[in-house]
Design a protein around this motif. Structure first.
Motif, PDB file in Angstrom:
ATOM      1  N   CYS A   1      19.630  54.098 -32.211  1.00  0.00           N
ATOM      2  CA  CYS A   1      20.586  53.068 -32.326  1.00  0.00           C
ATOM      3  C   CYS A   1      20.058  52.031 -33.510  1.00  0.00           C
ATOM      4  CB  CYS A   1      20.803  52.282 -30.952  1.00  0.00           C
ATOM      5  SG  CYS A   1      19.345  51.445 -30.365  1.00  0.00           S
ATOM      6  N   SER A   2      20.834  51.216 -33.714  1.00  0.00           N
ATOM      7  CA  SER A   2      20.464  50.221 -34.667  1.00  0.00           C
ATOM      8  C   SER A   2      20.927  48.789 -34.527  1.00  0.00           C
ATOM      9  CB  SER A   2      20.856  50.721 -36.188  1.00  0.00           C
ATOM     10  OG  SER A   2      22.133  50.353 -36.373  1.00  0.00           O
ATOM     11  N   THR A   3      20.433  47.814 -35.085  1.00  0.00           N
ATOM     12  CA  THR A   3      20.881  46.613 -34.858  1.00  0.00           C
ATOM     13  C   THR A   3      22.135  46.449 -35.915  1.00  0.00           C
ATOM     14  OG1 THR A   3      19.049  45.736 -36.526  1.00  0.00           O
ATOM     15  CG2 THR A   3      18.655  45.512 -34.477  1.00  0.00           C
ATOM     16  N   PRO A   4      22.962  45.386 -35.391  1.00  0.00           N
ATOM     17  CA  PRO A   4      24.257  45.379 -36.146  1.00  0.00           C
ATOM     18  C   PRO A   4      24.177  44.729 -37.615  1.00  0.00           C
ATOM     19  CG  PRO A   4      24.128  43.818 -34.280  1.00  0.00           C
ATOM     20  CD  PRO A   4      22.977  44.558 -34.235  1.00  0.00           C
ATOM     21  N   PHE A   5      23.349  43.883 -37.804  1.00  0.00           N
ATOM     22  CA  PHE A   5      23.141  43.014 -39.049  1.00  0.00           C
ATOM     23  C   PHE A   5      21.955  43.208 -39.813  1.00  0.00           C
ATOM     24  CE2 PHE A   5      25.461  40.703 -35.711  1.00  0.00           C
ATOM     25  CZ  PHE A   5      26.673  40.938 -36.099  1.00  0.00           C
ATOM     26  N   GLY A   6      21.478  44.541 -39.892  1.00  0.00           N
ATOM     27  CA  GLY A   6      20.321  44.885 -40.632  1.00  0.00           C
ATOM     28  C   GLY A   6      19.267  43.685 -40.402  1.00  0.00           C
ATOM     29  N   ALA A   7      18.392  43.482 -41.402  1.00  0.00           N
ATOM     30  CA  ALA A   7      17.258  42.573 -41.059  1.00  0.00           C
ATOM     31  C   ALA A   7      17.476  41.137 -40.887  1.00  0.00           C
ATOM     32  CB  ALA A   7      16.394  42.768 -42.202  1.00  0.00           C
ATOM     33  N   GLN A   8      18.689  40.852 -41.014  1.00  0.00           N
ATOM     34  CA  GLN A   8      19.285  39.403 -40.776  1.00  0.00           C
ATOM     35  C   GLN A   8      19.073  38.911 -39.483  1.00  0.00           C
ATOM     36  OE1 GLN A   8      23.260  38.971 -42.342  1.00  0.00           O
ATOM     37  NE2 GLN A   8      22.787  40.441 -43.727  1.00  0.00           N
ATOM     38  N   THR A   9      19.325  39.648 -38.398  1.00  0.00           N
ATOM     39  CA  THR A   9      19.196  39.082 -37.143  1.00  0.00           C
ATOM     40  C   THR A   9      18.493  40.128 -36.231  1.00  0.00           C
ATOM     41  OG1 THR A   9      21.351  37.901 -37.538  1.00  0.00           O
ATOM     42  CG2 THR A   9      20.689  38.039 -35.303  1.00  0.00           C
ATOM     43  N   ALA A  10      17.579  39.673 -35.317  1.00  0.00           N
ATOM     44  CA  ALA A  10      17.081  40.740 -34.370  1.00  0.00           C
ATOM     45  C   ALA A  10      18.045  40.910 -33.245  1.00  0.00           C
ATOM     46  CB  ALA A  10      15.834  40.152 -34.110  1.00  0.00           C
ATOM     47  N   MET A  11      17.900  42.138 -32.585  1.00  0.00           N
ATOM     48  CA  MET A  11      18.448  42.173 -31.279  1.00  0.00           C
ATOM     49  C   MET A  11      18.386  40.942 -30.311  1.00  0.00           C
ATOM     50  SD  MET A  11      16.629  44.788 -29.052  1.00  0.00           S
ATOM     51  CE  MET A  11      16.305  46.194 -30.194  1.00  0.00           C
TER      52      MET A  11
ATOM     53  N   ILE B   1      39.614  46.199 -33.859  1.00  0.00           N
ATOM     54  CA  ILE B   1      40.976  46.971 -33.456  1.00  0.00           C
ATOM     55  C   ILE B   1      41.836  46.021 -32.550  1.00  0.00           C
ATOM     56  CG2 ILE B   1      40.274  48.265 -31.435  1.00  0.00           C
ATOM     57  CD1 ILE B   1      42.265  50.345 -32.547  1.00  0.00           C
ATOM     58  N   GLU B   2      43.052  45.688 -32.948  1.00  0.00           N
ATOM     59  CA  GLU B   2      43.914  44.681 -32.257  1.00  0.00           C
ATOM     60  C   GLU B   2      45.458  45.192 -32.605  1.00  0.00           C
ATOM     61  OE1 GLU B   2      45.091  40.298 -32.976  1.00  0.00           O
ATOM     62  OE2 GLU B   2      43.085  40.649 -32.453  1.00  0.00           O
ATOM     63  N   GLY B   3      46.057  45.461 -31.109  1.00  0.00           N
ATOM     64  CA  GLY B   3      47.335  46.080 -31.096  1.00  0.00           C
ATOM     65  C   GLY B   3      47.569  47.261 -31.893  1.00  0.00           C
ATOM     66  N   GLY B   4      46.624  48.212 -31.922  1.00  0.00           N
ATOM     67  CA  GLY B   4      46.331  49.624 -32.581  1.00  0.00           C
ATOM     68  C   GLY B   4      46.212  49.434 -33.923  1.00  0.00           C
ATOM     69  N   GLN B   5      45.869  48.468 -34.594  1.00  0.00           N
ATOM     70  CA  GLN B   5      45.591  48.285 -35.886  1.00  0.00           C
ATOM     71  C   GLN B   5      44.062  47.802 -35.934  1.00  0.00           C
ATOM     72  OE1 GLN B   5      48.244  45.969 -38.200  1.00  0.00           O
ATOM     73  NE2 GLN B   5      50.186  47.425 -37.946  1.00  0.00           N
ATOM     74  N   TRP B   6      43.634  48.156 -37.174  1.00  0.00           N
ATOM     75  CA  TRP B   6      42.234  47.533 -37.489  1.00  0.00           C
ATOM     76  C   TRP B   6      42.510  46.199 -38.462  1.00  0.00           C
ATOM     77  CZ3 TRP B   6      37.785  48.762 -35.276  1.00  0.00           C
ATOM     78  CH2 TRP B   6      37.703  50.031 -34.984  1.00  0.00           C
ATOM     79  N   VAL B   7      42.264  45.214 -38.028  1.00  0.00           N
ATOM     80  CA  VAL B   7      42.152  43.895 -38.657  1.00  0.00           C
ATOM     81  C   VAL B   7      40.908  43.209 -38.943  1.00  0.00           C
ATOM     82  CG1 VAL B   7      44.548  43.378 -37.425  1.00  0.00           C
ATOM     83  CG2 VAL B   7      42.472  42.521 -36.319  1.00  0.00           C
ATOM     84  N   ASP B   8      41.037  42.458 -39.980  1.00  0.00           N
ATOM     85  CA  ASP B   8      40.042  41.714 -40.416  1.00  0.00           C
ATOM     86  C   ASP B   8      38.833  41.095 -39.626  1.00  0.00           C
ATOM     87  OD1 ASP B   8      40.597  42.529 -42.942  1.00  0.00           O
ATOM     88  OD2 ASP B   8      41.555  40.736 -43.455  1.00  0.00           O
ATOM     89  N   LYS B   9      37.897  40.986 -39.939  1.00  0.00           N
ATOM     90  CA  LYS B   9      36.577  40.284 -39.087  1.00  0.00           C
ATOM     91  C   LYS B   9      36.420  40.956 -37.850  1.00  0.00           C
ATOM     92  CE  LYS B   9      38.142  35.969 -41.138  1.00  0.00           C
ATOM     93  NZ  LYS B   9      38.585  34.377 -40.872  1.00  0.00           N
ATOM     94  N   MET B  10      35.161  40.700 -37.635  1.00  0.00           N
ATOM     95  CA  MET B  10      34.495  41.139 -36.238  1.00  0.00           C
ATOM     96  C   MET B  10      35.239  40.107 -34.894  1.00  0.00           C
ATOM     97  SD  MET B  10      30.638  40.540 -35.193  1.00  0.00           S
ATOM     98  CE  MET B  10      29.801  41.072 -36.699  1.00  0.00           C
ATOM     99  N   LYS B  11      35.205  40.835 -33.996  1.00  0.00           N
ATOM    100  CA  LYS B  11      35.465  40.112 -32.674  1.00  0.00           C
ATOM    101  C   LYS B  11      34.460  40.162 -31.691  1.00  0.00           C
ATOM    102  CE  LYS B  11      39.216  39.734 -29.493  1.00  0.00           C
ATOM    103  NZ  LYS B  11      40.618  40.299 -29.192  1.00  0.00           N
ATOM    104  N   GLY B  12      33.790  39.131 -31.344  1.00  0.00           N
ATOM    105  CA  GLY B  12      32.664  39.088 -30.221  1.00  0.00           C
ATOM    106  C   GLY B  12      31.761  39.766 -30.782  1.00  0.00           C
ATOM    107  N   ASP B  13      30.749  40.083 -29.696  1.00  0.00           N
ATOM    108  CA  ASP B  13      29.436  40.631 -29.920  1.00  0.00           C
ATOM    109  C   ASP B  13      29.687  42.194 -30.430  1.00  0.00           C
ATOM    110  OD1 ASP B  13      26.767  41.553 -30.180  1.00  0.00           O
ATOM    111  OD2 ASP B  13      26.395  41.105 -28.012  1.00  0.00           O
ATOM    112  N   PRO B  14      29.267  42.898 -31.446  1.00  0.00           N
ATOM    113  CA  PRO B  14      29.617  44.202 -31.546  1.00  0.00           C
ATOM    114  C   PRO B  14      28.649  44.915 -30.935  1.00  0.00           C
ATOM    115  CG  PRO B  14      28.378  43.092 -33.498  1.00  0.00           C
ATOM    116  CD  PRO B  14      28.839  42.137 -32.718  1.00  0.00           C
ATOM    117  N   GLY B  15      27.366  44.285 -30.380  1.00  0.00           N
ATOM    118  CA  GLY B  15      26.511  45.043 -29.631  1.00  0.00           C
ATOM    119  C   GLY B  15      25.555  45.938 -30.695  1.00  0.00           C
TER     120      GLY B  15
END
Length: 204
Positions: free
Chosen positions: A106-116, A59-73
């Motif tokens: 909770c869950s990891t953000p990238f499935g099996a691709q990346t561990a916490m 979310i940026e400027g009140g809108q959802w925009v493409d791509k992830m920003k930073g660490d999603p946690g």
């Protein structure tokens, strides 16, 4: 959360576009929206034949925009502080299924691709993490990597696998597993807490 359960304030901002494998899907409604606590969200589109596409927005400027920003946690990271025992899964849909039964999950953000990451693992310091493993090699590798990080962070951790023929914990829940069934799976791998014996007990 699925689309219906996602708070309107997190769904309603307009989207600019939705890239997926080089194609824009801005005119298609996501099948699921998984909102992360820090202003990112994952959009999930089911394409049939078991295939799916995921795209990130922030979310940026009140809108959802493409791509992830930073660490999603972690997905549902805000829930981790609420319990001494937290369930950790490979996917958001697994975590939601567990939450629907009344567990803190909770869950990891990238499935099996990346561990916490170690930073994520530190959220569990002094707690117990129950890792719900998917029944494939990727799921096993993810559990092993997460366990190493949790060990480094000083968190007790145990791996739980769904009973056959179920491939993951959500599959087991969709087949009718109850909260008591999940608690039985966990109890089979987590040692019971030692019973405190009073002086009066010793005298008898």
């Amino acid at each position: 959360w699925n689309l219906e359960r996602t708070p309107a304030s997190l769904v309603s901002p307009p989207r600019t576009s939705r890239p997926a494998n080089g194609k824009h899907m801005k005119d298609r409604t996501p099948d699921r929206i998984h909102v992360y606590a820090n202003g990112n969200r994952k959009l999930r589109f089911y394409l049939g034949d078991g295939k799916k596409i995921c795209a990130w927005e922030h979310i940026e400027g009140g809108q959802w925009v493409d791509k992830m920003k930073g660490d999603p946690g972690l997905y549902h990271q805000e829930l981790v502080a609420l319990a001494d025992t937290v369930f950790v899964s490979e996917s958001e849909t697994d975590a939601d299924a567990l939450c629907d039964l009344g567990f803190i999950a909770c869950s990891t953000p990238f499935g099996a691709q990346t561990a916490m990451s170690l930073e994520h693992a530190k959220l569990f310091a002094g707690k117990t993490a129950i890792l719900f493993e998917h029944k494939d090699e990727a799921g096993k590798e993810l559990s092993e990597k997460c366990q190493k990080r949790l060990d480094q962070a000083g968190a007790a951790n145990y791996v739980v696998k769904p009973p056959a023929p179920h491939k993951d914990i959500r599959d087991y829940i969709l087949a009718g597993a109850t909260k008591a069934d999940i608690e039985t799976l966990v109890a089979a791998v987590v040692p019971p807490e030692p019973k405190l014996i009073s002086a009066e007990d010793l005298e008898t």
